[in-house]
Design an enzyme around this catalytic site. Structure first.
Site, PDB file in Angstrom:
ATOM      1  N   THR A   1       0.844  -1.186   0.000  1.00  0.00           N
ATOM      2  CA  THR A   1       0.000   0.000   0.000  1.00  0.00           C
ATOM      3  C   THR A   1       0.880   1.237   0.000  1.00  0.00           C
ATOM      4  OG1 THR A   1      -0.089   0.106   2.406  1.00  0.00           O
ATOM      5  CG2 THR A   1      -1.798  -1.185   1.316  1.00  0.00           C
TER       6      THR A   1
ATOM      7  N   GLU B   1      -6.584  -3.396  -0.765  1.00  0.00           N
ATOM      8  CA  GLU B   1      -6.962  -4.547   0.048  1.00  0.00           C
ATOM      9  C   GLU B   1      -8.175  -5.311  -0.479  1.00  0.00           C
ATOM     10  OE1 GLU B   1      -5.004  -1.458   2.729  1.00  0.00           O
ATOM     11  OE2 GLU B   1      -6.415  -1.481   1.064  1.00  0.00           O
TER      12      GLU B   1
ATOM     13  N   LYS C   1     -14.916  18.407  10.340  1.00  0.00           N
ATOM     14  CA  LYS C   1     -15.938  18.775  11.324  1.00  0.00           C
ATOM     15  C   LYS C   1     -15.743  20.228  11.697  1.00  0.00           C
ATOM     16  CE  LYS C   1     -18.416  17.215  15.381  1.00  0.00           C
ATOM     17  NZ  LYS C   1     -18.506  16.216  16.481  1.00  0.00           N
TER      18      LYS C   1
ATOM     19  N   TRP D   1     -20.595  18.169   9.857  1.00  0.00           N
ATOM     20  CA  TRP D   1     -19.658  17.377   9.062  1.00  0.00           C
ATOM     21  C   TRP D   1     -19.693  17.885   7.631  1.00  0.00           C
ATOM     22  CZ3 TRP D   1     -16.276  14.463  11.456  1.00  0.00           C
ATOM     23  CH2 TRP D   1     -16.593  13.918  12.703  1.00  0.00           C
TER      24      TRP D   1
END
Length: 551
Positions: A190, A337, A447, A452
């Site tokens: 990754t 993944e 936030k 949000w």
């Protein structure tokens, strides 16, 4: 506990047909042996030659002491050599390690060490990097040079020879063993922006199941967006990155003409698209932008080119520009993944969207789950959120093609799979028809003022402003509001920070955007470019590090 009752016991002579990478070749070689593989339009051979060369590669590697359990690393551009390695190395029972050549030398060293590399196949372009770190890689027994002209430049270290010479001099016949389908086939790393890269592992079974499920998902649509055996396939996602999204395996399994472009240069890709009649590809949004700009300069016709866009969100403005060129673009979703493809933004079976706006929205969505993917959007207590297109939750997954672990990292592996589902850390909403829309990464959501804010939503609205080529939005600390959004914008000279803010406020007035989501004027930065990770994603970690000095 799994039940053992009523198990089917085969007769002793029955062949149980394990799901091995070599089985992907069976139909292709039986029916499409005369199909073509092309490297940059300069080298061509047929599938039957490909099969022979896989055997020769295995024999050449055997002479270099490669066997079951060995790890063979590859550092190359997208080539016939890479495609041969996709098959030949894991079919021997060895592990293919696809090295991310865009990592720093220190990270390449780390991954080569962590993967327990025994043999390295390396393109001449990357020999200087290996020369720097060779003395720190005592485990590597042999280095094979990959060269387009057959020459081996002075490398400052011992090499076993040049790939083409070693392969062509090796005998063709190789008896690939019957392996357990759970044998490790591939490792890659990754490219997260924090900590050391993590090794993602896949077995033969994972790769075969991903190929079959993704192929069926792509081949099943009745109209556009459909992959079929008359397509000409060219990857524009590096073959070191999540196995080129698994598409090279699918292309060979289906018997497609396959065009391998080498290093990604826009003029080369556009030329190959025209000369090789390419009809199906996949890439990240930044590459699509480069292709469109290149075609604008040459006037090249791009109609009929089907492209799956992934890696990051497909901006509606970019999608619309591609559709205007006659391209058939649509989003796909997955991670290192996840095999990677777990959803595709395909036109629903019930028919095309009623309006252009609905079509654009669907193409840019995260899409619907691929076949055999248990795709859930859940709250913090692992309860499914309502399918109302509004309630946010984390995407968690089960499927037969997800990585079961990170190599040598048991704690990170357990965290990835907590509760028996793979946690993506992507926040999304699900609509009543099963279409998913990612709203942000958990680490990227902002936030501010108790609300949000989706960085992806704000980025999408900014890129709709005429003249804007690219945008990235991050959260930066704020004494009053906790966090505030900050935008980095790549645009033409006619675009100003004031114009960007003004256009975002129009969306606030239309109640399409919260006022908290609009950055202050001082936090709208016009930049020449936005930093990317090694696989073309926006590097928000670097942007956050630069932000305090920018405000």
């Amino acid at each position: 506990m799994k039940s053992t009752a009523n198990l089917l016991t085969p007769t002793p002579s029955a062949y149980t047909y394990p799901l091995l990478i070599k089985q992907l070749l069976v139909n292709a070689m039986s029916l499409h042996g005369d199909q073509e593989i092309s490297y940059r339009g300069q080298m061509r051979y047929q599938y039957r030659d490909f099969q022979r060369r896989i055997g020769q590669l295995a024999n050449a590697l055997t002479r270099l002491d490669v066997g079951a359990g060995s790890t063979v690393a590859v550092m190359d551009w997208d080539s016939h050599r890479y495609l041969e390695s996709y098959f030949g190395i894991p079919m021997m029972g060895a592990t293919l390690f696809t090295v991310n050549v865009r990592l720093s030398p220190a990270q390449i060293l780390y991954t080569l060490q962590d993967a327990d590399t025994d043999v390295l196949l390396v393109h001449t372009d990357f020999l200087p990097i290996i020369a720097q770190i060779r003395d720190q890689l005592p485990r590597i027994r042999h280095i094979v040079v990959l060269s387009d002209d057959g020459q081996v430049p002075a490398a400052g270290m011992d090499v076993a020879g040049e790939y083409e010479a070693l392969v062509t001099q090796a005998p063709a016949g190789y008896d690939f063993p019957e392996l357990d389908e759970n044998t490790k086939a591939v490792t890659f790393y990754t490219t997260g922006t924090t900590g050391d890269p993590k090794g993602v592992c896949y077995s033969h079974r994972h790769i075969v199941m991903h190929a079959m499920a993704t192929a069926l998902s792509l081949c099943s649509p009745g109209g556009t967006q459909r992959l079929h055996r008359a397509d000409v396939y060219m990857p524009i996602t590096p073959m070191f990155h999540v196995l080129g999204w698994g598409l090279p395996y699918i292309a060979i399994m289906l018997g497609l003409k396959t065009v391998l472009p080498g290093r990604y240069l826009p003029e080369v890709l556009l030329k190959l698209r025209e000369t090789e009649k390419v009809t199906f590809s996949h890439c990240v949004p930044t590459i699509l932008q480069m292709l469109l700009l290149g075609a604008d300069k040459t006037g090249q016709d791009l109609s009929g080119w089907k492209l799956v866009i992934g890696g990051s969100a497909l901006p509606p403005s970019l999608c619309e520009a591609a559709l205007a060129k006659g391209m058939d673009v649509f989003a796909g979703y997955g991670m290192s993944e996840t095999g990677p493809v777990v959803s595709l933004a395909l036109t629903p079976a019930s028919g095309a969207p009623a309006t252009r706006e609905e079509d654009l929205r669907l193409r840019c969505s995260t899409g619907q789950p691929s076949l055999m993917v248990d795709f859930r959007v859940v709250d913090e207590d692992m309860r499914d959120v309502p399918r109302d297109g509004l309630t946010r939750g984390e995407i968690v997954l089960r499927s037969p093609s997800l990585t079961p672990l990170y190599a040598k990292k048991p704690q990170a592996s357990e965290e990835l799979w907590r509760g028996g589902y793979l946690h993506t850390q992507d926040l999304a909403v699900m609509h009543p028809n099963g279409v998913v829309q990612i709203v942000d990464r958990l680490k990227d959501v902002i936030k501010t003022g108790g609300e949000w804010v989706s960085s992806i939503e704000v980025e999408g609205l900014i890129t709709q402003i005429p003249g804007v080529q690219e945008a990235a939005v991050i959260g930066v600390p704020d004494d009053k509001w906790g966090e505030r959004p900050m935008a980095f914008v790549v645009a033409a000279t006619a675009v100003s920070a004031a114009l960007v803010r003004e256009q975002l406020l129009v969306h606030v007035q239309a109640k399409r955007l919260s006022a908290y989501a609009v950055p202050e004027l001082a936090r709208i930065c016009l930049v020449a470019e936005i930093p990317k990770t090694s696989v073309g994603k926006i590097n928000k970690k670097l942007l956050r590090e630069a932000a305090p000095a920018t405000v």
